[in-house]
Design a protein around this motif. Structure first.
Motif: not given
Length: 479
Positions: A175, A277, A280, A302, A367, A373, A376
């Motif tokens: 990601h 999220w 994930a 995070l 992000a 992300f 989210a």
């Protein structure tokens, strides 16, 4: 081996200890003193223990903080190891990934001298006592990943279980925006710490300790030293203590003012945010993107929890930090004064629009490095609180206690992992003053009650505490 009766016999003289504040410092100190037979009363203004400023990371070697001294890093590592040994069920065992963005002036390789010294220190501690190996093998304390290695990992399937250090990086590699970072990135064995599970461990332990009296919803109204004792008036009655410990967190200065004592300190109000999220998958490490504190490019953090929930920090003034959120005391008062609107937020009065706005900004901040992300969503109220920092150095992280006349002590920790060291210093003071036998020092950190609590009971109570505090129960679960 010492028996429980041997532990209780370390208490020599009739002694009544009062602790103002039942946060992580006050609770840990009470557990330490109660175990050696000291009569302890905790006066906590909230509905439950360990309900102060949020913590989610053990900060084992202080690797999130480039600005702190090397000695503080070594101290934090030692304190973190001790904390995990005393509260083993509070740990979220997963590493932390540290990345340096291209817009940052730092270089990832600048970390290597510090990491090498921390690794050597950890190895030394494990050699001295094998029980200190609570952060994995010393040889695995940290690992560098080149861009090429990360790109290779991004092509692998996300593992169901973790079998190697590489496995932790796979979901991140899938990601991450490779173009935004300087390489290599660093994986280091700094674990998570659950405030909800630590609160549950403390609460369950106190139930088994006859020497500890916990009074919640207890607001201190007046403190005075009179007739060779500390007289403490609360909304629930009057107390007399021979030894008074001020563990009131960011309100420590208010108690100092009541006791007519001076102290230089700062208070900083901060907040973290919760996002969901669902996309994930896999076992995520914590991920830190470094940045200059207080700027739009401040650090992004995070912190993973089960079920796709994440706790987010963004060290900018419109996310985690606040305008005028760091304040100092004046010569007229030991208590730094936060602006009224931040004081209201510290007292649980948030406007919905600010919660939504800052939560969305925290998602956007992450992000830029993890583009997907951006999908989210905000997932509830922030985790927030005001943090005290003794002295005038805002970078201070490793702190513990200060002593005043008439058996008055302040527990002034900045990080949760410093609570145990604070309890050690207080036991040393009690021994030096003849209140407690020196055997209490020789016994060390037994903490038989915290180590004996049932895992299921801890998980159930931790989830209930999360619900009572209006957070997703996933924040109370293990990885």
């Amino acid at each position: 081996m010492y028996t429980s009766s041997a532990i209780e016999n370390t208490h020599l003289q009739p002694l009544k200890v009062g602790i103002i504040g039942g946060g992580v410092a006050g609770s840990t100190i009470a557990l330490r003193l109660g175990e050696i037979g000291v009569d302890v009363t905790v006066l906590e203004q909230g509905p439950s223990l360990v309900n102060g400023p949020p913590f989610c990371h053990l900060h084992a070697g202080g690797n999130l903080y480039r600005e702190i001294s090397e000695q503080q890093c070594l101290t934090l590592l030692q304190q973190s190891i001790d904390t995990l040994k005393v509260y083993p069920l509070s740990a979220n065992i997963r590493p932390t990934v540290i990345a340096v963005p291209k817009h940052d002036s730092g270089d990832p390789l600048d970390y290597l001298p510090r990491l090498s010294k921390l690794q050597a220190f950890y190895q030394q501690l494990v050699k001295q006592d094998p029980s200190n190996q609570v952060l994995g093998k010393p040889s695995d304390y940290y690992r560098l990943f080149t861009r090429e290695e990360a790109q290779t990992l991004a092509k692998k399937h996300t593992p169901i279980s973790i079998n190697s250090l590489d496995d932790w990086l796979i979901p991140v590699a899938k990601h991450i925006n490779f173009e935004q970072l300087k390489w290599p990135i660093i994986l280091v064995q700094e674990y998570g710490l659950s405030a909800f599970r630590l609160a549950a461990i403390a609460s369950l332990s106190f139930e088994k300790m006859p020497h500890c009296n916990i009074q919640t919803h207890c607001q201190v109204q007046h403190v005075q030293f009179q007739d060779q004792q500390w007289q403490v008036k609360t909304n629930q009655g009057h107390h007399q203590f021979d030894y008074l410990i001020n563990a009131a967190g960011f309100q420590t200065g208010e108690i100092d003012d009541m006791a007519a004592l001076t102290r230089e300190r700062m208070v900083e109000f901060k907040a973290a945010y919760v996002a969901h999220w669902p996309e994930a998958v896999g076992h995520w490490p914590e991920v830190i993107f470094l940045g200059q504190r207080g700027t739009p490019n401040g650090m992004a953090q995070l912190t993973p929890y089960p079920g796709g929930y994440f706790q987010l920090h963004g060290m900018t003034k419109d996310i985690t930090l606040f305008e005028h959120g760091l304040v100092k005391n004046t010569r007229h008062s030991a208590q730094p004064k936060l602006p009224e609107h931040l004081l209201n937020q510290a007292r649980h009065k948030w406007h919905d629009f600010e919660v939504t706005q800052r939560s969305k900004k925290s998602i956007s901040h992450l992000a830029q490095f993890l583009p997907q992300f951006a999908s989210a969503l905000p997932a509830g109220k922030p985790l927030y609180g005001a943090q005290q920092i003794p002295g005038d150095d805002p970078t201070l992280r490793a702190a513990n206690v200060s002593f005043e006349k008439h058996n008055y002590v302040r527990a002034e920790i900045v990080k949760a992992s410093s609570a145990l060291r604070a309890s050690d210093e207080i036991v040393k003071d009690l021994v030096a003053k003849g209140f407690v036998d020196k055997q209490a020092l020789q016994l060390g950190h037994l903490f038989t009650h915290t180590k004996a609590v049932n895992n299921q009971a801890v998980c159930e109570l931790a989830q209930r505490l999360a619900q009572e505090r209006n957070y997703p129960i996933e924040l109370a679960l293990t990885n």
